[in-house]
Design an enzyme around this catalytic site. Structure first.
Site, PDB file in Angstrom:
ATOM      1  N   CYS A 263      13.213 -23.834  -4.674  1.00 36.56           N
ATOM      2  CA  CYS A 263      14.468 -23.191  -5.085  1.00 36.56           C
ATOM      3  C   CYS A 263      14.178 -21.873  -5.789  1.00 36.56           C
ATOM      4  O   CYS A 263      13.020 -21.506  -5.957  1.00 36.56           O
ATOM      5  CB  CYS A 263      15.233 -24.134  -6.013  1.00 36.56           C
TER       6      CYS A 263
ATOM      7  N   ASP B 298      14.500 -21.145  -8.920  1.00 32.83           N
ATOM      8  CA  ASP B 298      13.905 -21.269 -10.260  1.00 32.83           C
ATOM      9  C   ASP B 298      13.112 -22.548 -10.453  1.00 32.83           C
ATOM     10  O   ASP B 298      12.538 -22.763 -11.522  1.00 32.83           O
ATOM     11  CB  ASP B 298      15.027 -21.254 -11.309  1.00 32.83           C
TER      12      ASP B 298
ATOM     13  N   LYS C  54      -3.098  -0.500 -10.754  1.00 29.67           N
ATOM     14  CA  LYS C  54      -1.733  -0.298 -10.242  1.00 29.67           C
ATOM     15  C   LYS C  54      -1.030  -1.651 -10.068  1.00 29.67           C
ATOM     16  O   LYS C  54      -1.667  -2.710 -10.123  1.00 29.67           O
ATOM     17  CB  LYS C  54      -1.793   0.434  -8.904  1.00 29.67           C
TER      18      LYS C  54
ATOM     19  N   ARG D  66      -2.793   7.108   6.149  1.00 27.43           N
ATOM     20  CA  ARG D  66      -1.700   6.876   5.179  1.00 27.43           C
ATOM     21  C   ARG D  66      -1.373   8.177   4.446  1.00 27.43           C
ATOM     22  O   ARG D  66      -0.357   8.799   4.717  1.00 27.43           O
ATOM     23  CB  ARG D  66      -2.132   5.762   4.220  1.00 27.43           C
TER      24      ARG D  66
ATOM     25  N   ARG E 163     -13.698   3.076  -6.831  1.00 23.27           N
ATOM     26  CA  ARG E 163     -12.351   2.652  -7.225  1.00 23.27           C
ATOM     27  C   ARG E 163     -12.285   1.131  -7.085  1.00 23.27           C
ATOM     28  O   ARG E 163     -12.159   0.602  -5.989  1.00 23.27           O
ATOM     29  CB  ARG E 163     -11.305   3.342  -6.344  1.00 23.27           C
TER      30      ARG E 163
ATOM     31  N   HIS F  58     -10.098   7.038   1.674  1.00 19.02           N
ATOM     32  CA  HIS F  58      -9.916   5.592   1.521  1.00 19.02           C
ATOM     33  C   HIS F  58     -10.242   4.911   2.857  1.00 19.02           C
ATOM     34  O   HIS F  58      -9.819   5.402   3.917  1.00 19.02           O
ATOM     35  CB  HIS F  58      -8.467   5.284   1.120  1.00 19.02           C
TER      36      HIS F  58
ATOM     37  N   TYR G 193      17.461 -28.449  -1.333  1.00 20.69           N
ATOM     38  CA  TYR G 193      18.401 -27.862  -0.383  1.00 20.69           C
ATOM     39  C   TYR G 193      18.060 -28.286   1.050  1.00 20.69           C
ATOM     40  O   TYR G 193      16.900 -28.383   1.434  1.00 20.69           O
ATOM     41  CB  TYR G 193      18.350 -26.334  -0.477  1.00 20.69           C
TER      42      TYR G 193
HETATM   43  C1  PMH Z   1      -6.510   4.573  -2.660  1.00 19.16           C
HETATM   44  C2  PMH Z   1      -7.009   3.250  -3.126  1.00 19.16           C
HETATM   45  N1  PMH Z   1      -8.203   3.174  -3.735  1.00 19.16           N
HETATM   46  C3  PMH Z   1      -8.688   1.997  -4.182  1.00 19.16           C
HETATM   47  C4  PMH Z   1      -7.991   0.835  -4.037  1.00 19.16           C
HETATM   48  C5  PMH Z   1      -8.593  -0.452  -4.555  1.00 19.16           C
HETATM   49  O1  PMH Z   1      -8.948  -1.243  -3.469  1.00 19.16           O
HETATM   50  P1  PMH Z   1      -9.484  -2.715  -3.745  1.00 19.16           P
HETATM   51  O2  PMH Z   1      -8.390  -3.416  -4.510  1.00 19.16           O
HETATM   52  O3  PMH Z   1      -9.708  -3.290  -2.393  1.00 19.16           O
HETATM   53  O4  PMH Z   1     -10.733  -2.553  -4.567  1.00 19.16           O
HETATM   54  C6  PMH Z   1      -6.752   0.858  -3.395  1.00 19.16           C
HETATM   55  C7  PMH Z   1      -6.027  -0.445  -3.203  1.00 19.16           C
HETATM   56  N2  PMH Z   1      -4.878  -0.378  -2.403  1.00 19.16           N
HETATM   57  C8  PMH Z   1      -4.367  -1.444  -1.755  1.00 19.16           C
HETATM   58  C9  PMH Z   1      -4.802  -2.731  -1.733  1.00 19.16           C
HETATM   59  O5  PMH Z   1      -3.931  -3.401  -0.922  1.00 19.16           O
HETATM   60  N3  PMH Z   1      -2.992  -2.570  -0.444  1.00 19.16           N
HETATM   61  C10 PMH Z   1      -3.248  -1.381  -0.946  1.00 19.16           C
HETATM   62  O6  PMH Z   1      -2.557  -0.288  -0.727  1.00 19.16           O
HETATM   63  C11 PMH Z   1      -6.241   2.078  -2.934  1.00 19.16           C
HETATM   64  O7  PMH Z   1      -5.029   2.178  -2.308  1.00 19.16           O
END
Ligand code: PMH
Length: 388
Positions: free
Chosen positions: A311, A313, A39, A136, A219, A166, A265
């Protein structure tokens, strides 16, 4: 392969991505699947390139945050199963099914709306998310869980492919809350009339610390990129991670300041003596934030402080001496014996390492290395707003 016309770029070492996943493959029991979390443009590393490399190294599933990210991967030719971890709209269930994208479900009213709206005949794969204490997304009520499982079972095209939760504190030394969430998950799983094919709970921290409590899929996000989930558990990790992200630029201007002359700046920086000052073409619109004033970069194999305000850029650095325009500057990565890690930048910004590569914006081209050679160059500038 794109080209780019500003001497600032990120380098993504896909060999590091490969090794981090391949080492996990060897570390995990054979029956445990690897879901590569790609993601946010693979935490800023390039979604399709990282996804393909992770799949090559033994991952079998991909995860993104939102449906648009999954559709983008399909458009880039990724055919592997993809799970959307975040919330989707019930009216988008048909679109997800059409592209064989699995959705997270965690509310009965959402599922009822999706069932009423779905006109297709393609199977729709769901992963039921349980909130064991992250607070969440996720179902928390036994009756609602049973009603959702029954609705999916009754529906001719809905499939409960997975169930997951999670962890909020898997990256902390103290495991009390982790254990509470794990035990909660075990008891909430009993609410289901059957175990879906995929049961998963572990992010990188839980995967690497408690592989025996990962069920049959993990994950894997931050540590796929070679970063420790937190500084405190870094010493506990079972194998060496290889950092995949580095950031570079080149001097575009060099000048000698006399004592008392100012930089940037607010004229916040005053030369204390005759000083050589370099300008590099990267600024806060690239994700190199203003709070990085007083941090440092590497030039000519040495640390060079960032002087004056960053800045939009550009930013300025105090050089060890006169250097030619075009000299390479490393903002994240290695020059000789000197290294600036993602963790170093995160520490200076008083944030977590996750945020640093995510912040490096679309405006910074990515050069992808595989087998130590340039495999691809992606320059999104000019693409944003069209078919990026
Ligand atoms: C639902 C869920 N699963 C797995 C992962 C992967 O976690 P990792 O990168 O620690 O292995 C995330 C990462 N989500 C987020 C990581 O930082 N902010 C988050 O919302 C997540 O939101």
């Amino acid at each position: 392969m794109d080209d780019f016309h500003r001497d600032t770029w990120a380098e993504i070492d896909l060999d590091a991505i490969y090794d981090n996943v391949a080492n996990l493959r060897r570390f995990l029991p054979t029956g445990t699947n690897i879901m590569a979390v790609v993601k946010a443009n693979a935490y800023g590393h390039g979604d399709a390139e990282v996804a393909n490399t992770a799949l090559e190294a033994g991952a079998s599933y991909l995860a993104v945050a939102f449906l648009d990210e999954a559709l983008a991967l399909r458009k880039k030719g990724l055919a592997a199963p993809i799970l959307v971890l975040g919330a989707s709209r019930p009216e988008d269930v048909s679109l997800a099914a059409e592209h064989r994208i699995a959705l997270t479900v965690f509310r009965l009213d959402w599922l009822e709306k999706a069932a009423a709206l779905y006109q297709g005949s393609a199977p729709v794969h769901f992963h039921l998310k349980m909130d064991t204490g992250m607070g969440r997304l996720g179902v928390k009520d036994e009756r609602e869980t049973k009603q959702m499982a029954a609705l999916i079972e009754r529906h001719p095209h809905f499939i409960l492919e997975g169930v997951y939760t999670h962890f909020a504190t898997a990256d902390e030394i103290n495991t009390d809350y982790f254990s509470y969430q794990y035990d909660r998950f075990l008891s909430m799983l009993e609410w289901l009339p059957f175990r879906p094919p995929l049961v998963h709970c572990a992010n990188s921290a839980a995967t690497l610390r408690f592989p025996d409590r990962a069920f049959n899929m993990v994950r894997f996000g931050i540590s796929m990129y070679g970063l420790a989930p937190s500084p405190s558990i870094k010493p506990l990790l079972p194998y060496e991670l290889k950092e995949a992200f580095s950031l570079h630029s080149r001097l575009v201007h060099v000048k000698k300041l006399q004592p008392g002359e100012k930089v940037s700046y607010g004229a916040t920086y005053t030369a204390q003596a005759e000083e050589w000052i370099g300008t590099i073409p990267i600024g806060y619109a690239d994700g190199w934030l203003r709070r990085l004033e007083h941090f440092h970069v590497l030039v000519d194999g040495k640390k060079a402080p960032i002087v004056g305000r960053v800045c939009m850029d550009q930013c300025m650095i105090r050089l060890p001496g006169s250097l030619p325009v075009g000299t390479k500057v490393t903002l994240i990565g290695r020059q000789g014996d000197e290294v600036i890690s993602v963790d170093d930048v995160a520490r200076h910004l008083d944030t977590i390492n996750y945020e640093v590569p995510c912040l490096i914006s679309y405006r910074v081209p990515r050069i992808f290395f595989r087998n130590k050679r340039i495999m691809e160059v992606r320059n999104a500038v000019g693409r944003v707003g069209t078919n990026a």
